[in-house]
Motif scaffolding. Structure first.
Motif, PDB file in Angstrom:
ATOM      1  N   ARG A  13      22.771  13.084  12.618  1.00  0.00           N
ATOM      2  CA  ARG A  13      22.818  13.727  11.306  1.00  0.00           C
ATOM      3  C   ARG A  13      24.121  14.508  11.153  1.00  0.00           C
ATOM      4  N   GLY A  14      24.468  14.768   9.912  1.00  0.00           N
ATOM      5  CA  GLY A  14      25.655  15.561   9.657  1.00  0.00           C
ATOM      6  C   GLY A  14      26.236  15.277   8.295  1.00  0.00           C
ATOM      7  N   VAL A  15      27.277  16.031   7.966  1.00  0.00           N
ATOM      8  CA  VAL A  15      28.016  15.850   6.721  1.00  0.00           C
ATOM      9  C   VAL A  15      29.407  16.435   6.945  1.00  0.00           C
ATOM     10  N   GLY A  16      30.424  15.777   6.414  1.00  0.00           N
ATOM     11  CA  GLY A  16      31.774  16.274   6.620  1.00  0.00           C
ATOM     12  C   GLY A  16      32.124  16.332   8.088  1.00  0.00           C
ATOM     13  N   LEU A  17      32.723  17.454   8.504  1.00  0.00           N
ATOM     14  CA  LEU A  17      33.133  17.606   9.901  1.00  0.00           C
ATOM     15  C   LEU A  17      32.144  18.470  10.675  1.00  0.00           C
ATOM     16  N   ILE A  18      30.861  18.257  10.431  1.00  0.00           N
ATOM     17  CA  ILE A  18      29.818  18.881  11.239  1.00  0.00           C
ATOM     18  C   ILE A  18      28.715  17.846  11.444  1.00  0.00           C
ATOM     19  N   GLY A  19      28.280  17.691  12.685  1.00  0.00           N
ATOM     20  CA  GLY A  19      27.263  16.686  12.964  1.00  0.00           C
ATOM     21  C   GLY A  19      26.544  16.978  14.259  1.00  0.00           C
ATOM     22  N   ALA A  20      25.476  16.229  14.498  1.00  0.00           N
ATOM     23  CA  ALA A  20      24.707  16.399  15.727  1.00  0.00           C
ATOM     24  C   ALA A  20      24.018  15.104  16.095  1.00  0.00           C
ATOM     25  N   ILE A  21      23.833  14.914  17.387  1.00  0.00           N
ATOM     26  CA  ILE A  21      23.045  13.819  17.940  1.00  0.00           C
ATOM     27  C   ILE A  21      21.880  14.448  18.699  1.00  0.00           C
ATOM     28  N   GLU A  22      20.661  14.164  18.244  1.00  0.00           N
ATOM     29  CA  GLU A  22      19.480  14.733  18.887  1.00  0.00           C
ATOM     30  C   GLU A  22      18.939  13.770  19.935  1.00  0.00           C
ATOM     31  N   LEU A  23      18.804  14.259  21.139  1.00  0.00           N
ATOM     32  CA  LEU A  23      18.288  13.478  22.256  1.00  0.00           C
ATOM     33  C   LEU A  23      16.778  13.652  22.361  1.00  0.00           C
ATOM     34  N   VAL A  24      16.078  12.566  22.627  1.00  0.00           N
ATOM     35  CA  VAL A  24      14.622  12.618  22.756  1.00  0.00           C
ATOM     36  C   VAL A  24      14.187  11.826  23.980  1.00  0.00           C
ATOM     37  N   ALA A  25      13.022  12.182  24.492  1.00  0.00           N
ATOM     38  CA  ALA A  25      12.473  11.470  25.650  1.00  0.00           C
ATOM     39  C   ALA A  25      11.899  10.124  25.251  1.00  0.00           C
ATOM     40  N   ASP A  26      11.414  10.022  24.003  1.00  0.00           N
ATOM     41  CA  ASP A  26      10.795   8.783  23.523  1.00  0.00           C
ATOM     42  C   ASP A  26      11.168   8.598  22.056  1.00  0.00           C
ATOM     43  N   LYS A  27      11.905   7.527  21.758  1.00  0.00           N
ATOM     44  CA  LYS A  27      12.362   7.303  20.389  1.00  0.00           C
ATOM     45  C   LYS A  27      11.200   7.046  19.434  1.00  0.00           C
ATOM     46  N   ALA A  28      10.185   6.351  19.911  1.00  0.00           N
ATOM     47  CA  ALA A  28       9.071   5.971  19.039  1.00  0.00           C
ATOM     48  C   ALA A  28       8.245   7.181  18.619  1.00  0.00           C
ATOM     49  N   THR A  29       7.987   8.080  19.551  1.00  0.00           N
ATOM     50  CA  THR A  29       7.138   9.239  19.261  1.00  0.00           C
ATOM     51  C   THR A  29       7.933  10.496  18.923  1.00  0.00           C
ATOM     52  N   LYS A  30       9.257  10.453  19.126  1.00  0.00           N
ATOM     53  CA  LYS A  30      10.137  11.607  18.945  1.00  0.00           C
ATOM     54  C   LYS A  30       9.836  12.727  19.943  1.00  0.00           C
ATOM     55  N   ALA A  31       9.176  12.377  21.034  1.00  0.00           N
ATOM     56  CA  ALA A  31       8.826  13.381  22.035  1.00  0.00           C
ATOM     57  C   ALA A  31      10.085  14.025  22.611  1.00  0.00           C
ATOM     58  N   THR A  32      10.035  15.342  22.781  1.00  0.00           N
ATOM     59  CA  THR A  32      11.175  16.066  23.335  1.00  0.00           C
ATOM     60  C   THR A  32      11.148  16.007  24.850  1.00  0.00           C
ATOM     61  N   PHE A  33      12.282  16.322  25.455  1.00  0.00           N
ATOM     62  CA  PHE A  33      12.342  16.426  26.906  1.00  0.00           C
ATOM     63  C   PHE A  33      11.657  17.707  27.364  1.00  0.00           C
ATOM     64  N   ASP A  34      11.205  17.695  28.592  1.00  0.00           N
ATOM     65  CA  ASP A  34      10.569  18.862  29.194  1.00  0.00           C
ATOM     66  C   ASP A  34      11.313  19.209  30.483  1.00  0.00           C
ATOM     67  N   PRO A  35      11.969  20.357  30.533  1.00  0.00           N
ATOM     68  CA  PRO A  35      12.067  21.359  29.479  1.00  0.00           C
ATOM     69  C   PRO A  35      13.106  20.994  28.429  1.00  0.00           C
ATOM     70  N   VAL A  36      12.905  21.496  27.224  1.00  0.00           N
ATOM     71  CA  VAL A  36      13.866  21.260  26.149  1.00  0.00           C
ATOM     72  C   VAL A  36      15.209  21.875  26.529  1.00  0.00           C
ATOM     73  N   GLY A  37      16.259  21.128  26.349  1.00  0.00           N
ATOM     74  CA  GLY A  37      17.608  21.640  26.580  1.00  0.00           C
ATOM     75  C   GLY A  37      18.251  21.204  27.874  1.00  0.00           C
ATOM     76  N   LYS A  38      17.470  20.778  28.838  1.00  0.00           N
ATOM     77  CA  LYS A  38      18.032  20.450  30.144  1.00  0.00           C
ATOM     78  C   LYS A  38      18.914  19.205  30.072  1.00  0.00           C
ATOM     79  N   VAL A  39      18.454  18.168  29.390  1.00  0.00           N
ATOM     80  CA  VAL A  39      19.229  16.923  29.308  1.00  0.00           C
ATOM     81  C   VAL A  39      20.499  17.143  28.498  1.00  0.00           C
ATOM     82  N   GLY A  40      20.364  17.855  27.389  1.00  0.00           N
ATOM     83  CA  GLY A  40      21.553  18.139  26.587  1.00  0.00           C
ATOM     84  C   GLY A  40      22.575  18.956  27.343  1.00  0.00           C
ATOM     85  N   ALA A  41      22.099  19.899  28.156  1.00  0.00           N
ATOM     86  CA  ALA A  41      23.020  20.711  28.953  1.00  0.00           C
ATOM     87  C   ALA A  41      23.792  19.845  29.940  1.00  0.00           C
ATOM     88  N   TYR A  42      23.100  18.890  30.530  1.00  0.00           N
ATOM     89  CA  TYR A  42      23.780  17.978  31.450  1.00  0.00           C
ATOM     90  C   TYR A  42      24.833  17.161  30.708  1.00  0.00           C
TER      91      TYR A  42
END
Length: 463
Positions: A375-404
């Motif tokens: 998602r994003g517009v102009g020069l601001i955007g984001a890519i959201e990481l999920v554990a499961d694309k179908a269910t949109k389940a988040t990683f546990d704990p939230v933030g660990k994968v993104g930090a890596y």
């Protein structure tokens, strides 16, 4: 981390308490010490270059080493390094800047009040709203509605407006009279089969219900970012702003547009309020106002707000609010030069063009196995990481994968920011098409390494 005694890193660990940092982890790992910047790049002590993919904190719009800003500051330092705006006194640069901001505002505004940061400006806004309603003889109309995942600063009042749990935990926030309505993130909070417009209708209905439940005579204002920044770069769903504004008008609730991140080209237009057709009564500006070369922020208020404040100050004898450094002439001079550069170089148009390339490049990652939403517009955007694309389940704990992932991106020479497994991009407005391509290529390597790690962990869990 290993570092030499008396090195910058060692002294930092010994003496410096960092914001938004796990203090114990910092003691073990230490800082990345940045010593120089040029254009969209910054350099560490070893001379390693990094693309600053976050423009510092969404803010260094002109990049690093802009000589015109250095010259503007130096000239003003020699002429008048400091003066205040208390008791009928003022410096010329602060007047010039106020005049310029009123001129370029996306809606008609009356007056400008200066502060030193977005947090201070939003703290001031809370006081202004309360003062305004007292002036109008409405002492009960004091509640301010923000949004879950909104970000408005870290002072006691602005930190209360912020709708993020970590900003409240053990700080005894939020304070009274601050409320939080639903977060307008369709991907994360939309119901099954609910399109964006229907979701926007529900968000507006949630806001209206809150106003009615609290009592319209007690609700003073609604504050929101055009695009939510630190909450995850959340772009409003279609028709959201039109529907929200209709509710606010119905119940005589002031609209505060927090343009601290979105203002001055970030969305590909002058202000986020232009991009989303927002008509605020109060606007809050900071960050790109001076390209973050010096601290400065501003609150712009509509005439109806000013007139009530002015009448009340006459009744009391003074307007008992202000900051020692508000309207600092050096900061104001740098901000004025920043605005001149935006105009002369057509940087808002440039941000729109290069922003389109960034958005297209980010969306090429949408099919990757752990990418849930881009998602994003102009020069601001984001890519959201999920554990499961179908269910949109988040990683546990939230933030660990993104930090890596952002750690790996840094290893490949690009600085990004992890917002709860949403990887944020907000490069300087001066970034070129080639540099966008380079930044995304470096990110791609980090994403591949993150995918490899996830595959290894998945394999290990089945052994």
């Amino acid at each position: 981390m290993t570092s030499l005694p008396n090195s910058t890193a060692s002294r930092d660990i010994a003496y410096h308490l960092h914001p938004y940092t796990n203090a114990r982890k910092h003691e073990a790992e230490g800082p990345l010490v940045i010593v120089k910047g040029k254009g969209v790049h910054v350099y560490d002590e070893q001379g390693q270059a990094y693309i600053e993919g976050m423009a510092g904190l969404w803010s260094t719009s002109l990049g690093f080493g802009e000589e015109r800003l250095v010259e503007a500051a130096t000239k003003q330092l020699r002429e008048l390094p400091y003066y205040h705006t208390f008791n009928h006194k003022v410096s010329t640069p602060s007047v010039d800047l106020a005049e310029k901001l009123i001129e370029i505002a996306p809606v008609k505004m009356s007056k400008v009040a200066f502060a030193n940061s977005g947090s201070e400006a939003n703290d001031s806004v809370v006081k202004f709203v309360w003062y305004y309603n007292n002036a109008l003889g409405r002492p009960e109309k004091k509640k301010i509605i923000s949004r879950i995942k909104g970000y408005h600063g870290v002072t006691v009042a602005s930190g209360s407006l912020t709708g993020l749990p970590a900003n409240h935990a053990d700080f005894d926030l939020p304070i009274a009279n601050i409320l939080h309505t639903s977060c307008p993130h369709h991907y994360r909070f939309g119901l099954e089969g609910e399109n964006e417009e229907d979701f926007a209708t529900r968000m507006a209905a949630d806001l209206e219900k809150m106003i009615l439940d609290e009592g319209p005579d007690t609700v003073a204002a609604f504050i929101a970012e055009p695009v939510m920044g630190a909450g995850g770069v959340i772009v409003p769903p279609a028709t959201y702003w039109a529907k929200v504004q209709a509710v606010l008008t119905k119940y005589d609730v002031l609209l505060i547009a927090d343009e601290v991140i979105c203002g001055f080209g970030r969305t590909g237009q002058s202000f986020g309020s232009v991009t989303f057709d927002i008509k605020p009564d109060i606007m809050v500006l900071a960050k790109a106002l001076s390209s973050s070369y010096l601290p400065i922020s501003a609150v712009m208020i509509a005439d109806k707000v000013y007139q009530a404040i002015a009448d009340n100050s006459a009744k009391i004898g003074t307007f008992g609010h202000g900051y020692t450094y508000a309207g600092n002439p050096v900061s104001a001079a740098v901000a004025l030069e920043t605005l001149k550069i935006y105009e002369e170089r057509n940087l808002f148009d440039h941000a729109g063009r290069v922003g389109a390339q960034l958005q297209a490049g980010l969306r090429k990652f949408a099919e990757r196995p752990f990418v849930g939403e881009v998602r994003g517009v102009g020069l601001i955007g984001a890519i959201e990481l999920v554990a499961d694309k179908a269910t949109k389940a988040t990683f546990d704990p939230v933030g660990k994968v993104g930090a890596y992932l952002v750690t790996r991106a840094q290893a490949h020479g690009v600085i990004l920011r992890n917002l709860g497994d949403s990887i944020a991009f907000s490069p300087p407005l001066i970034i070129t098409e080639d540099q966008v391509t380079d930044m995304l290529a470096r990110f791609a390597k980090a994403l591949e390494e993150t995918e490899d790690l996830m595959a290894q962990e998945a394999a290990a869990s089945t052994d």
